[in-house]
Scaffold this active site. Structure first.
Site, mmCIF file in Angstrom:
data_model
loop_
_atom_site.group_PDB
_atom_site.id
_atom_site.type_symbol
_atom_site.label_atom_id
_atom_site.label_comp_id
_atom_site.label_asym_id
_atom_site.label_seq_id
_atom_site.Cartn_x
_atom_site.Cartn_y
_atom_site.Cartn_z
ATOM 1 N N SER A 41 0.862 -1.194 0.000
ATOM 2 C CA SER A 41 0.000 0.000 0.000
ATOM 3 C C SER A 41 0.892 1.236 0.000
ATOM 4 C CB SER A 41 -0.876 0.001 1.259
ATOM 5 O OG SER A 41 -1.429 1.284 1.476
ATOM 6 N N ILE A 92 -8.048 3.418 -3.585
ATOM 7 C CA ILE A 92 -8.811 2.595 -4.528
ATOM 8 C C ILE A 92 -10.246 2.469 -4.008
ATOM 9 C CG2 ILE A 92 -8.938 0.371 -5.715
ATOM 10 C CD1 ILE A 92 -6.355 1.952 -6.314
ATOM 11 N N TYR A 104 -1.624 -0.944 10.121
ATOM 12 C CA TYR A 104 -1.791 -1.228 8.686
ATOM 13 C C TYR A 104 -0.521 -0.840 7.915
ATOM 14 C CZ TYR A 104 -4.030 -1.328 4.070
ATOM 15 O OH TYR A 104 -4.357 -1.602 2.763
ATOM 16 N N LYS A 135 2.058 -3.307 5.840
ATOM 17 C CA LYS A 135 2.317 -3.124 4.407
ATOM 18 C C LYS A 135 3.788 -2.784 4.140
ATOM 19 C CE LYS A 135 -1.856 -4.008 3.004
ATOM 20 N NZ LYS A 135 -2.131 -5.221 2.193
#
Lengths: 243, 78
Positions: free
Chosen positions: A138, A184, A151, A155
């Site tokens: 990401s 996205i 997160y 990533k």
């Protein structure tokens, strides 16, 4: 006429396959002729309705499942050409106020499960003479973001795993790359508030959120022979997103 | 072909063993050509030949020719 994008005869495993980016990847690889093993907690024959998509339901949070999955692929197909580690979860939270269970869940699914599945899968690729592994990182793993401590860590960890694996596996013909999507439009981002969505879109050079297909097309490139000399790369699919 | 002969063939191919070297005397990481990369190749050849997938513990423990033969005997029926 076969092209470098033709995946006929190849076997791919895609995790997090039931929706969003994962589902787009499954369809895209399948349309190019690959046999795609679509892995998700909830997936069945009706999810895709394609003859060359094989759904396998299971939880990658269970370390034993990775081995079981690869054994199943071995039993059925005797080969593995493409692995897309796409499964992931996002649990935003302020530092110091995020439940430990959420942090553990994010690290386990986003990072640990991908590392364990890669470890199990790589031998099957090596014995076939090579393959392509694509890790779904990401933009947050590259530059961070507030409220995404765990997160972003998971990533970024995937990027480290990508770089290490690429170096170790290049002599064996296995390419390992990562994709770093920006903003996205998926069910995951739909959960954001309108204000947060507008704020994110304002930072995208191209002025729109990415689509799952934008990401799937990048995966197709990395899965195919068009990227035969590409390994150890992190490809941003972000429309010029600046975090 | 016996299991021993098949394992021997795999060792010769994976480790690129010269004629005067006895594979049965080799120890993982002590023989200069038996690197971690060569080990991966050896496992791939054995798995291909025996149509099997080894357990990680078996791969880690496969540090000599004799251990390799012992392990692969389990997969001979495949």
């Amino acid at each position: 006429m076969p092209t470098d994008l033709d995946l006929t005869g190849k076997v791919a495993v895609v995790t997090g396959a039931s929706r969003g980016i994962g589902a787009a990847i499954v369809r895209t690889l399948a349309e190019r002729g690959a046999t795609v093993v679509a892995v998700a907690r909830s997936v069945n024959d009706e999810t895709f309705g394609l003859d060359n998509v094989v759904p396998i339901a299971g939880s990658l949070e269970d370390p034993a499942f990775a081995k079981e999955l690869v054994r199943t692929v071995f039993s059925r197909f005797k080969r593995l050409d493409v692995l897309v580690n796409n499964a992931g979860v996002m649990r935003p939270g302020s530092m110091g106020a995020t439940a430990e269970a959420d942090i553990v869940d994010v690290l386990r699914l986003n990072l640990e499960s991908a590392v364990l599945l890669t470890e199990a899968a790589v031998r099957l690729m090596v014995r076939g003479g090579g393959g392509s592994i694509v890790n779904m990182s990401s933009i947050m793993g590259r530059v961070g973001a507030p409220g995404q401590f765990a997160y972003a860590a998971s990533k970024a960890g995937l990027i480290g795993a990508t770089l290490a694996a690429a170096k170790e596996l290049a002599p064996k013909g296995v390419r390992v790359n990562a994709i770093a999507p920006g903003f996205i439009a998926t069910e995951m981002t739909d959960a954001l508030s309108e204000e947060a969505r507008a704020e994110a879109i304002a930072k995208i050079g191209m002025g729109r959120p990415g689509t799952s297909q934008d990401v799937a097309d990048a995966v197709l490139f990395l899965a195919s022979d068009l990227s035969r000399y590409v390994t150890g790369q992190v490809i941003g699919v972000d429309g010029g997103f600046i975090l | 072909m016996t299991v021993e002969a098949r394992v021997l063939s795999a060792f010769r191919e994976a480790l690129d063993i010269e004629g005067d070297v006895d594979p049965k005397e080799l120890v993982y990481r002590e023989y200069k050509k038996w690197t971690s990369m060569a080990h991966m190749t050896l496992i791939a050849i054995l798995e291909q030949d025996f149509d099997a997938m080894l357990e990680t513990d078996e791969i880690i423990a496969m540090s000599s020719f004799d251990k390799a033969v012992e392990t692969m005997k389990k997969y001979d029926a495949n």
